[in-house]
Design an enzyme around this catalytic site. Structure first.
Site, PDB file in Angstrom:
ATOM      1  N   SER A   1       0.834  -1.183   0.000  1.00 20.04           N
ATOM      2  CA  SER A   1       0.000   0.000   0.000  1.00 20.04           C
ATOM      3  C   SER A   1       0.878   1.245   0.000  1.00 20.04           C
ATOM      4  O   SER A   1       1.674   1.446  -0.903  1.00 20.04           O
ATOM      5  CB  SER A   1      -0.947  -0.046   1.194  1.00 20.04           C
TER       6      SER A   1
ATOM      7  N   ASP B   1      -9.784  -3.386  -5.873  1.00 20.19           N
ATOM      8  CA  ASP B   1      -9.202  -2.424  -4.941  1.00 20.19           C
ATOM      9  C   ASP B   1      -9.795  -1.041  -5.173  1.00 20.19           C
ATOM     10  O   ASP B   1      -9.770  -0.517  -6.286  1.00 20.19           O
ATOM     11  CB  ASP B   1      -7.683  -2.382  -5.132  1.00 20.19           C
TER      12      ASP B   1
ATOM     13  N   HIS C   1      -8.234  -4.212  -1.780  1.00 22.47           N
ATOM     14  CA  HIS C   1      -7.003  -3.753  -1.118  1.00 22.47           C
ATOM     15  C   HIS C   1      -6.629  -4.667   0.031  1.00 22.47           C
ATOM     16  O   HIS C   1      -5.456  -4.860   0.324  1.00 22.47           O
ATOM     17  CB  HIS C   1      -7.209  -2.330  -0.601  1.00 22.47           C
TER      18      HIS C   1
END
Length: 781
Positions: free
Chosen positions: A534, A619, A654
Site C-alpha cells: 500500500s 481495490d 485492497h
C-alpha cells in the site's frame, strides 16, 4: 523465450503549471474504477472492448508470472505446506479456529442422557441466550459493506446496503450505521435504523459535507454512549448519543455535540460515570493530553498533561481505572492510573502503575476487557515470541500469563532480537528491529535479509510475531523493520516530519537503514530484499527509482505508485481524504514536490533488481490501474534481464480476502482509525460458504464473547458447585471451561434454586444445571 505481456499505449498529455507529462496508460483509470465496473453493462461496445482488453492483459500477466516461476513450483508447494503447518492452517486455506459452525443467535441446548458414576441423572440442559445479531460483509473486496440482521432461526431478515463496517446497536431495537457516498465511497452520513423498517425510511443523524472528512461510530467502554466521529488527517470532532435515555420507538434520538470542529484539533472521546474523557491533540500539545469533563460540559480538568517525549496513543476506561497506552522512545508503554469513585469529580489521577516488559523491542495491544473489572487483558509478542495473553492486576501492575500460543518444534531461545539505530542524512536516528536464528547467521554479510517499512499515516509498524516468518528465519534469513519517519513510532513529530513537503524523509530513512545493515555486515547488496504494501508499496517504488543498485529483490504489494495523477483526481475514492497526508497537487508547490518522487513518473532507463508487484482487481483504495501502469513503464524502460512479475487477484480488493476471526469489539479502536491506503488494524473471519470478509456485532455485546469465556475459568462466581461445560459460541470456537470458586468481576449476581444456577452477566444470562462439587465435574455436550 517467453516474452512478457505488452500493454497498449494511447497518446495522452497532462499539462499543469506549464509542465507536460506524457501518460500513455491514462486510459486505464476509468476502466479500474468501481463506478465504471458497476455500470459496465451500460457502456458502449468500444468501452466494453477496452475493459475486456485490460482484463485480458492482467490475465496474461498472471500466466506469465506462473510460467516464469514454474521451475520453483515444487519448492513453492512445499513451502506453502510448511507455512500452513506452522500457522495451523487447514487444506482450504482457513485458519483452524475450532469446529466451524454458522454463528448462533438463540438458545442452544445440550441434553446428555444417562447417569454419572454416582448415579446422578445427567439429563439436564444448558442454555445460552443470544440477543439480536448483525454482521457486516464485504463480498467483493471493495470495502462496500452490507449489514445483515438475523432472526432467531439464523435467517437474514434485514439488510442495509452501501455502508461501512462501522455500526453500533442502540439497545436491542435499532442500530446506528455509516453510509458511503456512491461515487467516492467516502463514509459521509450517519443513520439510525429501527428494526423492522425499510432502509429508505432510516433517520439521518448527521451528514458530513466536507470531502476531507469521513465518519465512524463506536460505543463507549461503559456501553452507555455512542460516539459519531468525523475525522480528517489533522482534525476530528465528536457527537454523542445517550442510549440509556433514548426511546427509539418514540423517535427520541438526536446527536449532541461533544467536541466541536476546530481545525488542527484532534479528539478521541470515551465515558465513565459523570465524565467524558477526551484525548486531545493540538499543534501546541502535539503528543496529546487527557482531559476529563462533566457530562454537561460545564467544566473540564486536565488529568494527564502533554509531554514532549511521551506520546499518548490510546486510552481505555474502567470503572476504577484509566489505562493509557503510550509510546516512549519508539516502544509501547502501558500505564495504569487509579480513578476516584464514579460519583466523585475527577480532579486528578491517583496511583500510577507501569506494566513492565523486558525485551529490547516488542508489541503489546489491548484485548477486550470488562468495564467493571479490576483486571486488564493484554496481548504481547515479539519478533521471536508467539502471542502471550496477560491478565494484569490494575491495582498492583502484576501480570499473570493467561494464554500462550504453543508451536510445535519451536524454541524461542534459538532466535535473537536486536534494536539498532541508523543515522539519517540530517542526523536523525532511525530505529530498526531485527530478528534472526543465532545458529544460522554469522553477521559477516553472507546472510540474506528481508527489510520492510511503511512510514505513512502515523501508523506504527509493530515488531510482532508471525509464524510464516519462521520459514525464512529457519533458512538463515534475517528479518528487519525500518521504523522510518511518517510512521508514529517516535511521536507526532516523527509523523509530521515524514508527510506533505517532508515526505522525502520517509524514503531516504529507509535507504539509510538498508545501508546501515549492509555496512554492519547483516547482509550485502546481493542478499538484500525489500517488501512493502500500500503506502509501503509506494515506499518500495520510490526507493527502487532512487537506489535500484542497493537491492537484489523487491516486492510491492497493492502499491500506491501513481501518486500525482491520482491526487489530481478528486472523483477517485479517498483522494480528497488524502490531501492532508500527501498534499493537494492543484497547488504548484505540492505538484512539483509530488512529481519529484511519484514512482510512475520517475521510472528510469537503468538496471532494476528482481521485482514482484501485486494488485487486487476490486481495490478501491489503490486502483489496480496504478500498479499496472508502474509495471508497464518498468517493462518499457528498464535495461536489465531481471525478473519483473505482476500478479492480479481478481477476487480481492485492497485487503486480503480472509484472515483469522477477530471480534470487532476486540478492536474497539479500529473504527476510530482514519481510513487510509493501508490495511487497517482489523481482522475478519472467513465464511467458508461465501468466501468474504465479515464483521460481527450484536447489541450491546455479541453473546458470550471469547474474552468473556477466557475469564470464566477463574472469574465466574463464588459457588459451592462445580461443573464442566462444553459450549459452541457464535465465533466457531468449541471451548470447555470448569466453573468453580473464583472472583465475581464478570457477573451482576448469581442465584441458586434447587440444582439450577443462573449467572447474570452484564448483558447476557447464562443458565445451567449444576451439581454438588462432591460429585465432581459433569461434562455437558
Amino acid at each position: 523465450m517467453v516474452k512478457p505481456p505488452k500493454l497498449n499505449k494511447e497518446n495522452h498529455v497532462i499539462e499543469m503549471f506549464g509542465d507536460k507529462r506524457e501518460d500513455p496508460y491514462y486510459w486505464l483509470r476509468n476502466l479500474s474504477s468501481p463506478e465504471f465496473k458497476s455500470y459496465l453493462g451500460r457502456e458502449s461496445r468500444y468501452t466494453q472492448f477496452r475493459y475486456t482488453q485490460f482484463k485480458s492483459y492482467l490475465e496474461r500477466e498472471n500466466l506469465y508470472s506462473q510460467f516464469m516461476m514454474s521451475d520453483s513450483k515444487f519448492f513453492e508447494d512445499d513451502l506453502y505446506k510448511e507455512m500452513k503447518g506452522k500457522m495451523n492452517i487447514e487444506d482450504d486455506g482457513d485458519e483452524i479456529v475450532g469446529e466451524r459452525r454458522r454463528p448462533k443467535y438463540y438458545h442452544q441446548r445440550w441434553s446428555p442422557m444417562g447417569k454419572n458414576a454416582a448415579g446422578f441423572n445427567m439429563g439436564s440442559s444448558f442454555e445460552l441466550y443470544y440477543k439480536p445479531e448483525a454482521d457486516a460483509n464485504d463480498f467483493e473486496g471493495n470495502e462496500i459493506f452490507t449489514i445483515s440482521i438475523f432472526d432467531r432461526t439464523e435467517h437474514t431478515v434485514e439488510t442495509l446496503e452501501g455502508v461501512t463496517d462501522s455500526f453500533e446497536w442502540v439497545n436491542e431495537e435499532a442500530l446506528v450505521y455509516i453510509a458511503l457516498e456512491k461515487k467516492t465511497l467516502r463514509p459521509y452520513k450517519a443513520y439510525l435504523h429501527i428494526l423492522g423498517t425499510e432502509q429508505a425510511s432510516d433517520t439521518p443523524l448527521y451528514e458530513e459535507e466536507d470531502d476531507k472528512f469521513s465518519l465512524n461510530v463506536r460505543a463507549s467502554e461503559s456501553k452507555k454512549f455512542l460516539f459519531v466521529t468525523s475525522v480528517s488527517k489533522t482534525t476530528s470532532f465528536n457527537f454523542y448519543l445517550d442510549v440509556s435515555k433514548h426511546d427509539v420507538s418514540k423517535h427520541e434520538y438526536r446527536l449532541e455535540v461533544l467536541t466541536p470542529r476546530e481545525d488542527g484539533i484532534d479528539t478521541y472521546v470515551s465515558h465513565r460515570g459523570n465524565h467524558f474523557f477526551i484525548v486531545r491533540r493540538t499543534d501546541e500539545y502535539f503528543n496529546s493530553e487527557v482531559v476529563a469533563c462533566l457530562l454537561d460540559k460545564t467544566a473540564e480538568t486536565i488529568v494527564l498533561p502533554h509531554r514532549e517525549r511521551i506520546k499518548i496513543q490510546d486510552i481505555e476506561l474502567f470503572k476504577d481505572h484509566l489505562v493509557v497506552y503510550e509510546r516512549v522512545n519508539g516502544l509501547p508503554i502501558v500505564t495504569i492510573y487509579g480513578l476516584p469513585n464514579v460519583e466523585e469529580p475527577v480532579m486528578r489521577l491517583q496511583h500510577c502503575v507501569h506494566v513492565q516488559f523486558d525485551d529490547p523491542t516488542y508489541f503489546v495491544e489491548r484485548l477486550g476487557s470488562e468495564f467493571n473489572s479490576s483486571f486488564l487483558q493484554l496481548r504481547y509478542s515479539t519478533l521471536k515470541t508467539p502471542p502471550l495473553e496477560y491478565e494484569v492486576d490494575m491495582k498492583t501492575g502484576n501480570k499473570v500469563k493467561k494464554n500462550e500460543k504453543v508451536l510445535e518444534n519451536f524454541d524461542a531461545s534459538n532466535y535473537v532480537i536486536e534494536r539498532k539505530w541508523a543515522n539519517a542524512q540530517d542526523g536523525t536516528e532511525i530505529p530498526i528491529s531485527i530478528v534472526y536464528h543465532q545458529d544460522l547467521v554469522k553477521l559477516d554479510g553472507s546472510a540474506p535479509l528481508l527489510l520492510t517499512g511503511y512510514g505513512s499515516y502515523e501508523t506504527c509498524t509493530e515488531p510482532h510475531f508471525e509464524e510464516s516468518r519462521l520459514s525464512l528465519l529457519d533458512r538463515g534469513f534475517i528479518y528487519a523493520i525500518a521504523h522510518i519517519r511518517g510512521g508514529g513510532e517516535m511521536g507526532r513529530k516523527w509523523y509530521e516530519n515524514g508527510k506533505l513537503l517532508k515526505k522525502e524523509n520517509t524514503f531516504t530513512d529507509f535507504i539509510h537503514c538498508a545501508e546501515y545493515l549492509t555496512e554492519n555486515k547483516y547482509c550485502s547488496k546481493e542478499k538484500l530484499s525489500i517488501i512493502g504494501g500500500s503506502a509501503g508499496g509506494l515506499l518500495i517504488g520510490v526507493v527502487l527509482n532512487m537506489r535500484p543498485d542497493l537491492f537484489k529483490v523487491a516486492v510491492a504489494e497493492v502499491p500506491f505508485v501513481d501518486v500525482l495523477t491520482t491526487m489530481l483526481d478528486p472523483t477517485i475514492p479517498m483522494t480528497t481524504l488524502e490531501w492532508e497526508e500527501w498534499g493537494d497537487p492543484r497547488e504548484e508547490g505540492f505538484y512539483k514536490y509530488m512529481k519529484s518522487y511519484s514512482p510512475v513518473d520517475n521510472v528510469k532507463a537503468t538496471n532494476y533488481p528482481n521485482i514482484l508487484v501485486t494488485t487486487g482487481f476490486n481495490d478501491t483504495r489503490v486502483l489496480c490501474s496504478e500498479p499496472t501502469k508502474f509495471v508497464a513503464k518498468l517493462r518499457d524502460r528498464k535495461t536489465d534481464d531481471n525478473l519483473l512479475l505482476f500478479k492480479c487477484d481478481f477476487h480481492a480488493g485492497h485487503l486480503p480476502k480472509s484472515s483469522s476471526d477477530v471480534s470487532s469489539e476486540g478492536e474497539e479502536d479500529a473504527s476510530y482509525k482514519r481510513k487510509s491506503r493501508t490495511p487497517p488494524n482489523e481482522s475478519f473471519s472467513y465464511d467458508e460458504e461465501h468466501h468474504h470478509k465479515r464483521r460481527y456485532k450484536s447489541p450491546p455485546r455479541r453473546g458470550l464473547r471469547n474474552d468473556v469465556m477466557s475469564k470464566v475459568l477463574n472469574q465466574i462466581c463464588k459457588s459451592p458447585f462445580m461443573i464442566e461445560v462444553t459450549i459452541l459460541p457464535r465465533r466457531f470456537h468449541q471451548l470447555t471451561f470448569t466453573i468453580y470458586n473464583g472472583r465475581t468481576d464478570l457477573v451482576e449476581h448469581v442465584t441458586h434454586f434447587n440444582q439450577r444456577m443462573t449467572v447474570h452477566f452484564k448483558d447476557e444470562i447464562l443458565m445451567c444445571k449444576v451439581f454438588p462439587s462432591s460429585l465432581g465435574p459433569v461434562a455437558m455436550k
